[in-house]
Design an enzyme around this catalytic site. Structure first.
Site, PDB file in Angstrom:
ATOM      1  N   ASP A  86     -14.792  47.895  84.656  1.00 38.32           N
ATOM      2  CA  ASP A  86     -15.445  49.189  84.502  1.00 38.32           C
ATOM      3  C   ASP A  86     -15.115  49.781  83.127  1.00 38.32           C
ATOM      4  OD1 ASP A  86     -16.561  51.728  85.027  1.00 38.32           O
ATOM      5  OD2 ASP A  86     -15.891  51.685  87.099  1.00 38.32           O
ATOM      6  N   ASP A  87     -16.137  50.133  82.358  1.00 36.59           N
ATOM      7  CA  ASP A  87     -15.953  50.900  81.105  1.00 36.59           C
ATOM      8  C   ASP A  87     -15.112  50.166  80.051  1.00 36.59           C
ATOM      9  OD1 ASP A  87     -17.308  52.871  82.455  1.00 36.59           O
ATOM     10  OD2 ASP A  87     -15.766  54.393  82.275  1.00 36.59           O
ATOM     11  N   CYS A 121     -22.523  53.111  85.618  1.00 39.91           N
ATOM     12  CA  CYS A 121     -21.962  52.269  86.673  1.00 39.91           C
ATOM     13  C   CYS A 121     -22.844  52.037  87.884  1.00 39.91           C
ATOM     14  CB  CYS A 121     -20.606  52.817  87.106  1.00 39.91           C
ATOM     15  SG  CYS A 121     -20.604  54.552  87.552  1.00 39.91           S
ATOM     16  N   ARG A 175     -24.333  48.339  89.226  1.00 45.10           N
ATOM     17  CA  ARG A 175     -23.878  47.720  90.474  1.00 45.10           C
ATOM     18  C   ARG A 175     -25.051  47.463  91.420  1.00 45.10           C
ATOM     19  NH1 ARG A 175     -18.130  48.513  90.328  1.00 45.10           N
ATOM     20  NH2 ARG A 175     -17.786  49.454  88.280  1.00 45.10           N
ATOM     21  N   LYS A 227     -14.243  49.051  93.846  1.00 45.28           N
ATOM     22  CA  LYS A 227     -15.172  50.177  93.688  1.00 45.28           C
ATOM     23  C   LYS A 227     -16.545  49.818  94.251  1.00 45.28           C
ATOM     24  CE  LYS A 227     -17.458  52.824  89.991  1.00 45.28           C
ATOM     25  NZ  LYS A 227     -17.368  53.263  88.580  1.00 45.28           N
ATOM     26  N   HIS A 255     -19.560  52.710  95.088  1.00 45.86           N
ATOM     27  CA  HIS A 255     -20.332  53.701  94.327  1.00 45.86           C
ATOM     28  C   HIS A 255     -21.841  53.486  94.349  1.00 45.86           C
ATOM     29  CE1 HIS A 255     -20.428  56.551  90.600  1.00 45.86           C
ATOM     30  NE2 HIS A 255     -20.403  57.213  91.750  1.00 45.86           N
ATOM     31  N   HIS A 264     -11.919  52.166  83.984  1.00 42.17           N
ATOM     32  CA  HIS A 264     -12.421  53.540  84.094  1.00 42.17           C
ATOM     33  C   HIS A 264     -11.227  54.487  84.104  1.00 42.17           C
ATOM     34  CE1 HIS A 264     -14.564  57.046  85.612  1.00 42.17           C
ATOM     35  NE2 HIS A 264     -15.709  56.376  85.584  1.00 42.17           N
ATOM     36  N   ASP A 292     -19.122  47.407  83.213  1.00 45.44           N
ATOM     37  CA  ASP A 292     -20.426  47.694  83.807  1.00 45.44           C
ATOM     38  C   ASP A 292     -21.312  48.522  82.893  1.00 45.44           C
ATOM     39  OD1 ASP A 292     -18.844  49.944  83.982  1.00 45.44           O
ATOM     40  OD2 ASP A 292     -19.230  50.329  86.103  1.00 45.44           O
ATOM     41  N   ASN A 293     -20.801  48.831  81.721  1.00 45.05           N
ATOM     42  CA  ASN A 293     -21.540  49.561  80.689  1.00 45.05           C
ATOM     43  C   ASN A 293     -20.668  49.544  79.441  1.00 45.05           C
ATOM     44  OD1 ASN A 293     -20.831  52.077  82.991  1.00 45.05           O
ATOM     45  ND2 ASN A 293     -19.579  51.881  81.167  1.00 45.05           N
ATOM     46  N   LYS A 351     -21.171  54.152  76.471  1.00 41.68           N
ATOM     47  CA  LYS A 351     -21.582  54.345  77.855  1.00 41.68           C
ATOM     48  C   LYS A 351     -22.562  55.511  77.972  1.00 41.68           C
ATOM     49  CE  LYS A 351     -19.537  55.726  82.319  1.00 41.68           C
ATOM     50  NZ  LYS A 351     -18.272  56.030  83.025  1.00 41.68           N
TER      51      LYS A 351
END
Length: 770
Positions: free
Chosen positions: A66-67, A104, A108, A162, A164, A254, A361-362, A429
């Protein structure tokens, strides 16, 4: 009487077989044997009703971070050591032209379904879904997830980490649960449902039940890996020939960036040269690895990012610490993933395991703002980054230097480091118009098929992953899943690239859109437009890039080639209509709670909540931010010694709590770590009582402006009152949710220690919007 197995026996057998009721009696699978009028006249089918994977089918593991940023991990030239990722990449394939959606939840949703994110109704973070087609947050069952597909193909399926992508209105203890992980094809789930969580006091669920964990100081990523291994071990013992699918998505990296100090100290002093030098060094490493063309140069700094040499000694000190923490967090994640890989190797499962590693994810996150922050909350509040000046902010961060990265903090680094972590790209992001927002490292590792490492440059998108995996594993999408006829996949499989680095690309067109920022790709050309939220779309200015010659978008060709720009603008409009991208969000219309996908309590003027309700997510709880509201706690006190929390929302970094301590009713606002409180002028006495808190909100422009009053009552007697600011009225729960009768997770106020359960009798709490 005919013997019937007990319900427990039947249920156990069903779990071990992995068979769903649909799979047993599917009209797609007519009985292959002979059915006579009695057993002697009947022939048993050679194959069972329950799904069985093809012989030799691989285990499948999705790992998505993540991130992270394109230039952070050493696997893609970064200065953060990730030896496990390096090993997977060196023995697999690195994809340098792979893209996500820029944020995110949509990434996903696209990964899980193999479709575009608006096609599955996830336009942006799931919390901000609105009631339009393509935007409402409810992924259609006609667009099955990879877990639903694989379960029908005979796999066990596990999700850890995660999630989300469950619609906010459904995130309640009452469900509905059909869009939770276990409702979308996973046999088991362990993790957190929101966009982020604290790494030491996480908000965790197992399947559909709330877990109240005591991690005993363990980091969440460690706990997640332990759980993933436990799921796989149980299956390997009970059904060793059956393949599994693991969807492993830790919270790293993240915010909050938290990790044991030993991981931070590993990087002590390593980033003192700053983000400008970091970018130069990483770009050189990326060229040496063959990840970027030799002619690539660094783009200008993002707006507001100062040259490192111009910073004060204090800025350099605290900013370097932020990245030391981030680097430690990423290296720790790599180590924990290594434990999972080692388990698969030690149990002789790794050689037939197909691993998809998506390092982010970004793009890297800009949510730390220009200065970074120590307290875990997105500080972009109504367009204003901070309530205080930049200099005051730096001074405050310096005073908290020793806490950065510990359990007492919830940090995120400043955008200068986000830009560095995204080397060689410029933007970040959420920027769906830029490669910096959408390009992420991808590694595919599959020893059975990939015998040596390599680099692949064919264009691809996150919607490509599920089609790729299905083709490599020799699997197909059932025509019907759980009674729902299935729509076609929209991603383009990358299987054709496995044995050829020069095969012509097959993914010709791809749109992007997040909050009004948008772009369109076609065969190496890209038209893109940034959008400033709150401004008319008529102000937007489109840009044009030839990515075949301009790897990181430094040469805008819009003026030189208006015909190509117009062609791509028309193509975006065509794609937008096809995939339900319209209406664009982010113009001058404010997205109020009334426009969001309706929460279970949004249409009610009042809500009665009972003790035992814990960590209810924001959009599933009564909305309290910038609103007038009343809290009535119906209590019975044996004496004046009762204490504890009546209602809490949020945690130690941000939130609100109403509690009793030393016989007095108290209310505390936690405004990003800064505390204000209101205490009753007299003590409580034994007997029944209604303890009331009332916030009368008056809209204000600036965070420090007066914005009404808050009042405490014991029955109808006013016992405290004060003027509040707009900042007080911004009650943001930081993903820890709402608790009744206790404060689960971290404490909103340092005046007590969680869970600080109320010791009197709390009958209920009523929240009223007058």
């Amino acid at each position: 009487m005919q013997y019937l197995p007990s319900y427990k026996t039947f249920f156990t057998l069903a779990l071990l077989s992995g068979a769903s009721a649909y799979a047993q009696y599917s009209p797609e699978k007519p009985y292959a044997g002979k059915v006579g009028v009695n057993l002697s006249q009947s022939t048993l089918a050679a194959t069972p009703f329950n799904p069985t994977a093809p012989k030799g089918a691989p285990n499948i593991v999705y790992i998505m971070l993540d991130d992270v940023g394109w230039g952070a991990s050493s696997a893609f030239g970064g200065l953060v050591e990730t030896p496990v990722f390096d090993s997977l990449a060196n023995n697999g394939l690195r994809y340098t032209n792979f893209h996500t959606t820029a944020i995110c939840s949509p990434t996903r949703a696209s990964l899980l379904t193999g479709r575009n994110h608006h096609s599955v109704n996830v336009p942006t973070v799931i919390d901000a879904a609105v009631n339009f087609p393509g935007h409402n947050g409810y992924m259609p069952f006609e667009k099955g997830t990879i877990a639903e597909i694989l379960r029908e193909d005979g796999y066990n399926t596990y999700a850890v980490g995660k999630w989300h992508v469950t619609p906010s209105p459904d995130l309640t203890p009452a469900g509905p649960f059909n869009r939770w992980p276990t409702g979308r094809g996973f046999d088991a789930f362990f993790g957190f449902m929101g966009g982020e969580t604290d790494q030491y006091t996480p908000a965790l669920w197992e399947n559909t039940g709330k877990v109240e964990p005591d991690l005993h100081g363990q980091h969440l990523t460690t706990v997640l890996v332990d759980k993933a291994i436990a799921y796989i071990a149980a299956q390997h013992s009970a059904a060793p020939e059956k393949p599994f699918f693991l969807y492993f998505t830790p919270g790293a990296t993240h915010g909050p960036h938290q990790v044991d100090k030993s991981w931070v100290e590993k990087y002590k002093g390593r980033f003192d040269a700053g983000w400008d030098v970091y970018r130069e060094q990483v770009l050189a490493r990326q060229k040496k690895l063959g990840l970027v063309p030799a002619n690539v140069t660094l783009p200008p700094n993002n707006p507001g990012v100062k040259p490192w040499a111009s910073l004060s000694p204090v800025e350099k000190k605290v900013f370097a610490r932020f990245f030391e923490v981030y680097a430690g967090f990423l290296s720790h994640t790599d180590y924990e993933v290594g434990r999972l890989i080692a388990y698969l190797r030690d149990t002789r499962q790794l050689d037939n395991t197909l691993i998809v590693l998506i390092i982010g994810d970004n793009g890297a996150s800009k949510e730390g703002g220009l200065s970074g922050h120590v307290h875990g909350i997105n500080e972009y509040i109504n367009g204003n980054l901070f309530a205080e000046s930049y200099d005051s902010r730096i001074k405050e961060i310096d005073s908290l230097y020793d806490k950065i990265g510990t359990w007492e903090s919830g940090p995120n680094y400043p955008v200068g480091w986000a830009q560095a972590a995204n080397t060689p790209f410029r933007y970040l992001k959420q920027d769906a118009n830029s490669e910096g927002g959408t390009r992420n490292p991808l590694v595919i590792f599959y020893p059975k098929l990939i015998k040596q490492g390599g680099i692949r440059t064919q264009y691809s998108h996150v919607n490509s992953i599920t089609p790729t995996v299905l083709e490599l594993a020799g699997l197909t999408v059932p025509k019907v899943i759980n009674g729902y006829p299935q729509d076609s996949l929209e991603g383009i499989s990358l299987a054709y690239t496995i044995h050829s680095s020069t095969a012509p690309g097959r993914h010709h067109v791809q749109y992007y859109e997040i909050a009004g920022g948008r772009s369109i790709y076609k065969d190496g050309w890209k038209a893109a437009v940034a959008h400033e939220r709150g401004t008319p779309f008529s102000n937007d200015k489109w840009e044009l890039y030839n990515l075949n010659e301009d790897f990181n978008e430094q040469h805008d060709l819009a003026a030189a080639n208006p015909a190509k720009l117009k062609e791509l603008q028309l193509l975006f409009d065509e794609q937008a209509h096809q995939y339900k991208v319209y209406p664009l969000l982010g113009d001058t219309t404010r997205i109020t709670p009334a426009l969001l996908t309706r929460g279970p309590l949004d249409s009610r003027r009042s809500a009665v909540l009972y003790p035992g309700l814990t960590q209810v997510p924001t959009r599933s709880a009564p909305f309290l931010s910038e609103e007038s509201f009343i809290i009535n706690a119906d209590v019975e006190l044996k004496d004046d010694q009762a204490e504890g929390v009546l209602l809490a929302i949020g945690g130690r970094f941000s939130g609100f709590t109403l509690f009793v301590q030393e016989g007095r009713l108290k209310a505390v606002h936690n405004n990003n770590g800064r505390l204000t409180d209101l205490t009753a002028s007299r003590k409580l006495s034994a007997g029944k009582a209604i303890l009331r808190y009332e916030l009368k909100y008056t809209p204000a422009r600036r965070l420090t402006d007066p914005a009404g009053t808050e009042i405490l009552y014991i029955n109808d007697e006013k016992v405290a009152e004060r003027v509040i600011t707009k900042e007080d009225a911004l009650i943001t729960p930081y993903d820890e949710g709402l608790d009744i009768g206790r404060d689960q997770g971290s404490a909103v106020s340092p005046l007590y220690r969680s869970p600080y359960t109320f010791t009197g009798k709390l009958n209920h709490v009523e929240i009223i919007h007058p």
